[in-house]
Scaffold this motif. Structure first.
Motif, PDB file in Angstrom:
ATOM      1  N   VAL A  14       4.510 -16.595  26.910  1.00  0.00           N
ATOM      2  CA  VAL A  14       5.533 -16.759  26.596  1.00  0.00           C
ATOM      3  C   VAL A  14       6.278 -15.704  26.333  1.00  0.00           C
ATOM      4  N   VAL A  21      10.589 -20.381  25.598  1.00  0.00           N
ATOM      5  CA  VAL A  21       9.735 -21.300  24.935  1.00  0.00           C
ATOM      6  C   VAL A  21       9.662 -20.887  23.448  1.00  0.00           C
ATOM      7  N   MET A 213       1.527 -22.676  28.468  1.00  0.00           N
ATOM      8  CA  MET A 213       1.983 -22.012  29.440  1.00  0.00           C
ATOM      9  C   MET A 213       1.090 -21.714  30.629  1.00  0.00           C
ATOM     10  N   HIS A 234       8.247 -26.607  29.325  1.00  0.00           N
ATOM     11  CA  HIS A 234       7.358 -26.489  28.397  1.00  0.00           C
ATOM     12  C   HIS A 234       7.900 -27.510  27.352  1.00  0.00           C
TER      13      HIS A 234
END
Length: 245
Positions: A14, A21, A213, A234
């Motif tokens: 991330v 996200v 992810m 996501h």
């Protein structure tokens, strides 16, 4: 009334690949009344080292994470993979001969939650998002098999205005990423992600959604190479209304 104090474990992917996200996760946690902090000294959870048998490095990283997050009511991560490490494997890293750290790891694990579980079982989220599109959802291996996550993301997605979920075939089958698995066994990994991409496309959904992810990056990359029009998000981005349509 005091806020629930949450430490966000942002995860490496991330942080480095899709910061949006992280921002979406914070927005969602704040919507359910949490005071969110992101400790800047956080590092990798230690899963790559753990998966390759380097327990010494794993223990060192685990101690850093546990100490950094020990003052929070909860630790939340937008990743079943990293959360599986924190919640399931940290207590296994320490033996009875290191009882102090084993106890700390067990107490730490009790307050650790993957995002969709937290938003359905701890602080239920009333979703305000709109996403008038068709999606298909991929269940990641770590989320399912380590944390028992299956219905939680679907409970949240069904609240999104205009969203239509089209389940793909073999949604629970691995996408082939598996962290270092994709590096060690590239041919097998490519075959697995190709099968997954085919199942995604067969739904004729506009978007692929998942909560990890690693899976997202792997499947989206394959779809891109196949010149598929399917875009990937996501789940946090969808729920927080932070997906660019």
């Amino acid at each position: 009334m005091s806020h629930t104090n949450v430490g966000l474990f942002a995860t490496c992917l991330v942080d480095l690949i899709r910061p949006n996200v992280g921002f979406a996760t914070i927005k969602l946690l704040e919507q359910v009344g949490c005071q969110v902090e992101v400790p800047l000294k956080q590092t990798c959870c230690g899963q790559p080292a753990y998966n390759n048998g380097d327990l010494q490095t794993s223990q060192k990283l685990a101690k850093q994470v546990i100490m950094l997050f020990e003052d929070y009511d909860y630790v939340v991560a937008p990743s079943g993979s990293c959360m599986g490490m924190l919640k399931q494997h940290y207590p296994e890293l320490f033996t009875e001969n290191d009882s102090d750290w084993k106890i700390k790891a067990e107490r730490f694990a009790e307050k650790c939650y993957e995002l969709t579980t937290f938003l359905t079982e701890v602080k239920p989220l009333t979703v305000k998002a709109s996403f008038p599109h068709t999606i298909t959802y991929h269940d990641s291996c770590s989320s399912q098999r380590e944390l028992g996550i299956k219905q939680q993301p679907r409970q949240l997605l069904e609240q999104v205005s205009g969203l239509e979920l089209r389940e793909m075939a073999e949604t629970e089958v691995c996408c082939g990423f598996g962290g270092t698995f994709s590096v060690k066994y590239p041919d097998i990994s490519t075959r697995m992600v190709s099968n997954k991409a085919e199942n995604v496309q067969n739904t004729e959904a506009e978007y692929l959604v998942t909560a990890d992810m690693g899976c997202l990056m792997n499947i989206a990359g394959r779809l891109h190479r196949l010149e598929s029009p399917v875009k990937a998000y996501h789940i946090a981005e969808i729920l927080a209304d932070m997906a660019e349509e």
